[in-house]
Design an enzyme around this catalytic site. Sequence first.
Site, mmCIF file in Angstrom:
data_model
loop_
_atom_site.group_PDB
_atom_site.id
_atom_site.type_symbol
_atom_site.label_atom_id
_atom_site.label_comp_id
_atom_site.label_asym_id
_atom_site.label_seq_id
_atom_site.Cartn_x
_atom_site.Cartn_y
_atom_site.Cartn_z
ATOM 1 C CE LYS A 164 -29.083 20.011 3.798
ATOM 2 N NZ LYS A 164 -28.889 18.813 2.956
HETATM 3 C C1 PLP Z 1 -27.430 18.733 2.137
HETATM 4 C C2 PLP Z 1 -26.001 19.063 2.345
HETATM 5 C C3 PLP Z 1 -25.141 19.375 1.283
HETATM 6 C C4 PLP Z 1 -25.494 19.230 -0.155
HETATM 7 O O1 PLP Z 1 -26.660 19.725 -0.580
HETATM 8 P P1 PLP Z 1 -27.408 19.140 -1.872
HETATM 9 O O2 PLP Z 1 -28.431 20.194 -2.094
HETATM 10 O O3 PLP Z 1 -27.981 17.814 -1.496
HETATM 11 O O4 PLP Z 1 -26.431 19.048 -2.983
HETATM 12 C C5 PLP Z 1 -23.847 19.751 1.580
HETATM 13 N N1 PLP Z 1 -23.388 19.802 2.837
HETATM 14 C C6 PLP Z 1 -24.170 19.489 3.876
HETATM 15 C C7 PLP Z 1 -23.602 19.586 5.254
HETATM 16 C C8 PLP Z 1 -25.489 19.091 3.668
HETATM 17 O O5 PLP Z 1 -26.244 18.764 4.725
#
Ligand code: PLP
Length: 385
Positions: free
Chosen positions: A187
Amino acid sequence: MTQTSRPFLPFVKPEIDEETIQGVVDVLRSGWITTGPQNQQFEAELSAYFGGRPVRAFNSGTCTMEIALRIAGVGAGDEVITTPMTWVSTANVILEVGATPVFVDIDPVTRNMDLNLLEKAITPRTKAVMPVYLAGLPVDMDRLYEIAREHKLRVIEDAAQAFGSTWKGKRIGSFGDLVSISFHANKNVTSIEGGALIMNNEDEAELARKYRLQGITRTGFDGMDCDVLGGKYNLTDVAARVGLGQLRQVERFTQKRRELARAYFDAFEGGAAVRLGAGLPPRNFTDSNWHMFQIALPLDKLQLTRAQFMEQLKERGVGAGVHYPALHLFSLYRARGFAEGMFPHAERYGASTVTLPLFTLMSEDDVAHVVKSVDEICEQFGLNR
Ligand SMILES: *Cc1c(COP(=O)(O)O)cnc(C)c1O
């Protein structure tokens, strides 16, 4: 042509500066490495970033969304409307709390939930809506909250990809109902793994804190108690320190990503990919944090499958990803009655999308190389017509 001296360009790579690395070393030497002062500081700085709203940090974006659903009182018998164009955890957490996921198709331009379809999907059992801001592009937030208000729905924003995004100048997360962020390694802002929930009031924040650690209300020399069923979702101080180092650079990160996205649009202009009909993302340089740069391949005009296209990119030193195959076609959801043809825009996009490299350590020269590679493959494998 395929052999280059460039280092391989992955589709994503985190930027961790020396100050953060030193900070992590200090935490490791401090004698307190799990949830503690760094977590508290991280929550305080997040709260300040989001205009003073209460924030609690967790060890994933996934559990953050699940806790948001619990705080909103979503459970058995409730329907939650979301999009099939998302990471699988968005819908999985709805199942996890015993509720029923209801999908609506995407808008083919924004690739986000179509809000007209959202309105049509509302039933007396609908309790909440979970919009997803794919690649960091928000939905029409005014319209979203207008619909939610009118139908008395809770909104759990899956803003996992939208840290740093805005709506009409306001930060995503600084307004609205329950807003969930992810700090997964890929992210824009990372704590390696992690997440944060932005809430409306201190009662919700206190509930979030309890759900985070076994529902514990009281610890100490004179006893211990828990009054709700909580889990084990706390963020370590090592991770929180990484998150703090990242948070302090978010404006620069977003700026750099917007510049790279602009460079992509400029480089694609008039090239073979666009001539064949490749779909570029919406040109948004005000709201989106440019979490990803995704193109839809014109597969009907190419003598290649998407996998072969990505293999060709790899041979040219370019990494790529798929975000995402339409979720309702996963076995778990097919077993619940979902099938091909139900959400045609999501299916078409899910079958043709490719995520190209976009991260803050990239240069505009890297962007030029990616686009040159894409255009070369389109020239080489494009059908003559
Ligand atoms: C990354 C992501 C998640 C989940 O996040 P994690 O930290 O990996 O559990 C949920 N929804 C979207 C759209 C994502 O890109």
